[in-house]
Write an enzyme that holds these catalytic residues in place. Sequence first.
Site, PDB file in Angstrom:
ATOM      1  N   ASN A 113       0.836  -1.192   0.000  1.00 58.02           N
ATOM      2  CA  ASN A 113       0.000   0.000   0.000  1.00 58.02           C
ATOM      3  C   ASN A 113       0.874   1.247   0.000  1.00 58.02           C
ATOM      4  OD1 ASN A 113      -2.172   1.729   0.184  1.00 58.02           O
ATOM      5  ND2 ASN A 113      -2.336   1.539   2.391  1.00 58.02           N
ATOM      6  N   ILE A 114       0.820   1.991  -1.082  1.00 56.96           N
ATOM      7  CA  ILE A 114       1.498   3.277  -1.161  1.00 56.96           C
ATOM      8  C   ILE A 114       0.423   4.341  -0.999  1.00 56.96           C
ATOM      9  CG2 ILE A 114       2.811   4.841  -2.626  1.00 56.96           C
ATOM     10  CD1 ILE A 114       4.099   2.399  -3.901  1.00 56.96           C
ATOM     11  N   CYS A 138      14.859   6.544  -5.069  1.00 60.21           N
ATOM     12  CA  CYS A 138      14.659   5.769  -3.845  1.00 60.21           C
ATOM     13  C   CYS A 138      15.962   4.991  -3.651  1.00 60.21           C
ATOM     14  CB  CYS A 138      13.422   4.870  -3.935  1.00 60.21           C
ATOM     15  SG  CYS A 138      13.406   3.738  -5.336  1.00 60.21           S
TER      16      CYS A 138
END
Length: 172
Positions: A113-114, A138
């Site tokens: 879940n972002i 990232c």
Amino acid sequence: MKVDGFGGGEIYAAAEANTTESPPAPEIGTEEYEKDGEEMFVPPLNFAMVDNGVFRSGFPDSANFSFLHSLGLRSILYLCPEPYPDSINEFLKANGIRLFQFPIDGGKEPFVNIPEETIREALQVVLDVRNHPILIHCKRGKHRTGCLVGCLRKLQKWSVFDFRRVPEVRSC
């Protein structure tokens, strides 16, 4: 988030950016940046151009400073929850580069879940041309970065066939 701005000013955005202790960044043009009298330009892991003024990569390190400097970056958008190292913060400050941090937990699971709000806020930073040229990264430049770039592509109305398209790179 606290975002380092130009001239020591601060801009506040989605989450607080933290730092850790590291040795200071070497100056551009010193022997640490040169080999055989020529500067070395080493891109970060998984570096690519996304669009004019928008780049993506994995986490940069000091070996990438000359290359990053050559891009003339105004901003870096960092998608990890870990604090940004002091050595890289020193490089950012020395070059007037703002850091935007949107902490997204990493994971390769297909249904990680972002948070939508985090992606929306990060997209606002990417879409604001005042932040360009900008580097999105990232840790490895794959999952979190790919998610944000994929959302940018959807906003640009790319179809699945456009994902093979590479933006035109102009030489100086």
